[in-house]
Design a protein around this motif. Structure first.
Motif, short mmCIF file in Angstrom:
data_model
loop_
_atom_site.label_atom_id
_atom_site.label_comp_id
_atom_site.label_asym_id
_atom_site.label_seq_id
_atom_site.Cartn_x
_atom_site.Cartn_y
_atom_site.Cartn_z
N ARG A 153 6.84 -10.89 -5.92
CA ARG A 153 6.19 -11.40 -4.71
C ARG A 153 6.66 -12.82 -4.37
O ARG A 153 6.89 -13.16 -3.20
CB ARG A 153 4.67 -11.38 -4.92
N GLU A 154 6.80 -13.65 -5.42
CA GLU A 154 7.22 -15.02 -5.19
C GLU A 154 8.65 -15.10 -4.67
O GLU A 154 9.05 -16.13 -4.13
CB GLU A 154 7.09 -15.83 -6.48
N HIS A 155 9.41 -14.05 -4.84
CA HIS A 155 10.78 -14.00 -4.31
C HIS A 155 10.84 -13.33 -2.93
O HIS A 155 11.91 -12.94 -2.47
CB HIS A 155 11.71 -13.27 -5.29
N GLY A 156 9.69 -13.20 -2.28
CA GLY A 156 9.65 -12.76 -0.90
C GLY A 156 9.53 -11.27 -0.68
O GLY A 156 9.66 -10.81 0.46
N ILE A 157 9.27 -10.50 -1.74
CA ILE A 157 9.12 -9.05 -1.60
C ILE A 157 7.63 -8.71 -1.67
O ILE A 157 6.95 -9.08 -2.62
CB ILE A 157 9.91 -8.31 -2.70
N ARG A 158 7.15 -8.01 -0.66
CA ARG A 158 5.76 -7.60 -0.63
C ARG A 158 5.52 -6.54 -1.71
O ARG A 158 6.31 -5.60 -1.86
CB ARG A 158 5.40 -7.04 0.74
N VAL A 159 4.45 -6.67 -2.47
CA VAL A 159 4.12 -5.74 -3.55
C VAL A 159 2.95 -4.86 -3.12
O VAL A 159 1.99 -5.34 -2.51
CB VAL A 159 3.75 -6.53 -4.83
N GLY A 160 3.05 -3.57 -3.45
CA GLY A 160 1.98 -2.67 -3.08
C GLY A 160 1.89 -1.48 -4.01
O GLY A 160 2.53 -1.44 -5.07
N ILE A 161 1.10 -0.51 -3.61
CA ILE A 161 1.00 0.74 -4.35
C ILE A 161 1.12 1.89 -3.37
O ILE A 161 0.78 1.77 -2.19
CB ILE A 161 -0.32 0.88 -5.15
N SER A 162 1.63 3.03 -3.86
CA SER A 162 1.46 4.28 -3.13
C SER A 162 0.41 5.08 -3.88
O SER A 162 0.16 4.86 -5.07
CB SER A 162 2.78 5.05 -3.02
N THR A 163 -0.26 5.98 -3.17
CA THR A 163 -1.34 6.74 -3.79
C THR A 163 -1.20 8.23 -3.48
O THR A 163 -0.68 8.62 -2.44
CB THR A 163 -2.73 6.26 -3.31
N SER A 164 -1.69 9.03 -4.40
CA SER A 164 -1.76 10.48 -4.26
C SER A 164 -2.99 10.96 -5.02
O SER A 164 -3.53 10.26 -5.87
CB SER A 164 -0.51 11.16 -4.83
N GLY A 165 -3.44 12.17 -4.71
CA GLY A 165 -4.52 12.77 -5.46
C GLY A 165 -5.88 12.58 -4.82
O GLY A 165 -6.06 11.78 -3.89
N GLU A 190 0.71 2.65 0.64
CA GLU A 190 1.35 3.85 1.19
C GLU A 190 0.59 5.06 0.65
O GLU A 190 0.69 5.39 -0.53
CB GLU A 190 2.82 3.91 0.78
N SER A 191 -0.18 5.70 1.51
CA SER A 191 -1.10 6.75 1.06
C SER A 191 -0.91 8.03 1.85
O SER A 191 -0.47 8.02 3.00
CB SER A 191 -2.55 6.28 1.21
N THR A 192 -1.27 9.14 1.19
CA THR A 192 -1.28 10.44 1.87
C THR A 192 -2.51 10.53 2.76
O THR A 192 -3.64 10.44 2.28
CB THR A 192 -1.29 11.59 0.84
N TRP A 193 -2.25 10.69 4.04
CA TRP A 193 -3.31 10.93 5.01
C TRP A 193 -2.79 11.95 6.01
O TRP A 193 -1.69 11.79 6.56
CB TRP A 193 -3.72 9.66 5.74
N ASN A 194 -3.53 12.99 6.23
CA ASN A 194 -3.22 13.93 7.31
C ASN A 194 -4.50 14.62 7.72
O ASN A 194 -5.56 14.39 7.11
CB ASN A 194 -2.13 14.93 6.88
N VAL A 195 -4.45 15.44 8.75
CA VAL A 195 -5.68 16.02 9.28
C VAL A 195 -6.30 17.02 8.31
O VAL A 195 -7.49 17.36 8.45
CB VAL A 195 -5.44 16.68 10.65
N LEU A 196 -5.54 17.48 7.32
CA LEU A 196 -6.10 18.36 6.29
C LEU A 196 -6.73 17.56 5.15
O LEU A 196 -7.62 18.06 4.46
CB LEU A 196 -5.02 19.27 5.72
N GLU A 197 -6.26 16.32 4.93
CA GLU A 197 -6.74 15.49 3.82
C GLU A 197 -6.87 14.03 4.27
O GLU A 197 -6.04 13.19 3.94
CB GLU A 197 -5.78 15.58 2.64
N PRO A 198 -7.93 13.73 5.04
CA PRO A 198 -8.11 12.37 5.57
C PRO A 198 -9.05 11.50 4.76
O PRO A 198 -9.47 10.44 5.23
CB PRO A 198 -8.71 12.65 6.95
#
Length: 315
Positions: A153-165, A190-198
């Motif tokens: 992060r200190e080197h300018g890269i945004r840190v995050g998570i992706s999720t599933s389940g 970054e997460s799974t979202w759709n009209v079947l699983e919101p």
């Protein structure tokens, strides 16, 4: 159009869980075949105005393919790149193997995989996610790992998570609590979202309210919400609703995600240029309140949705 991104999970490796792989790829799955396909999808995405590309260490050679495309396409400095670490591709470029990827959220895995990503993508890498962070892998509680991520992060890269389940919302909310040097560590989701699983929607709204970047993945439910991909009653109802609106089910699914005020970026997972162009048409589709109400009725219980997804074969 700038809210649309392109994810390369379907084209960076020969096998994946999306429906329609035999039709989309057939036998054309060599490294050269998929490099050419990836570049074709990226060319179509760029021409459509898409400027965000999502890859991962476990997407076969997706980072390599993207790096080659960026180098070969002068004028693409406006393309933003996000990648993920935490899974290692072990499929050996084969279709019929017991395992295609192995999960490891240890600090050692982060050190090795981040070095690999940076070697390929260098300064083009702007977001780096923990791939499918959950409450039981340790990634959300490991202070040593958090310190290493904060250095990125200190080197300018945004840190995050992706999720599933089925427990995505819990993972998002736990990640929002993590700080290093009193600053939030995870500022991209970054997460799974759709009209079947919101079900993760309210947690993603909280993340957006906290100033985080929200990216929606698997918006067509691994092909269930693509033309010809229906695998259940809710899928059929979505396709019928799209027909009533004079559109296609992939466009309806993407338009539904774009209608969420907390969604900064919605990923297409197109496997070819034609699919990409169809997905991009979703930006012109505006949903009325009645349609949005009908889409809400398509949601499945999260446990049922993820159980079905876990049974999808790699092909």
């Amino acid at each position: 159009m700038r809210r649309l991104g392109i994810g390369l999970a379907a084209v960076g490796r020969p096998a994946y869980i999306n429906a329609g792989r035999e039709h989309d790829l057939g036998a054309h799955r060599t490294v050269d075949d998929l490099r050419e396909r990836t570049w074709s999808v990226l060319d179509a995405a760029y021409a459509a105005g898409i400027r965000y590309v999502d890859v991962a260490r476990s997407y076969g050679r997706a980072e390599e393919f993207l790096a080659g495309w960026l180098a070969a396409r002068p004028g693409t400095d406006d393309v933003e790149v996000g990648s993920k670490w935490g899974y290692r591709y072990v499929g050996g470029w084969q279709l019929d193997v017991p395992r295609h990827e192995v999960k490891d959220h240890s600090p050692e895995a982060f050190a090795a995989q981040s070095a690999e990503s940076l070697t390929l993508l260098g300064s083009r890498l702007s977001i780096y996610h923990v791939h499918s962070a959950t409450l039981d892998t340790g990634a959300l509680d490991d202070a040593e790992l958090h310190r290493a991520l904060a250095d990125l992060r200190e080197h300018g890269i945004r840190v995050g998570i992706s999720t599933s389940g089925p427990r995505q919302a819990e993972a998002v909310r736990r990640a929002l609590e993590v700080t290093v040097d009193r600053d939030p560590l995870f500022t991209s989701f970054e997460s799974t979202w759709n009209v079947l699983e919101p079900s993760v929607g309210p947690a993603l709204a909280e993340a957006a309210d906290a100033g985080a970047r929200v990216i929606v993945k698997e918006v067509v439910a691994n092909g269930r919400l693509a033309p010809g991909g229906a695998a259940g009653a809710a899928d059929d109802r979505a396709a019928a609703l799209a027909g009533e609106l004079g559109t296609t089910v992939d466009r309806l699914a993407i338009a539904a995600a774009l209608a969420q005020p907390w969604a900064a970026t919605v990923l297409s997972g197109a496997a070819d240029a034609a699919q990409l162009r169809s997905n991009a048409e979703a930006t012109h589709l505006k949903l009325d309140p009645d349609t949005e109400e009908q889409l809400l009725d398509l949601a499945e219980p999260p446990q049922l949705y993820w159980s079905e997804r876990s049974r999808r074969p790699w092909s």
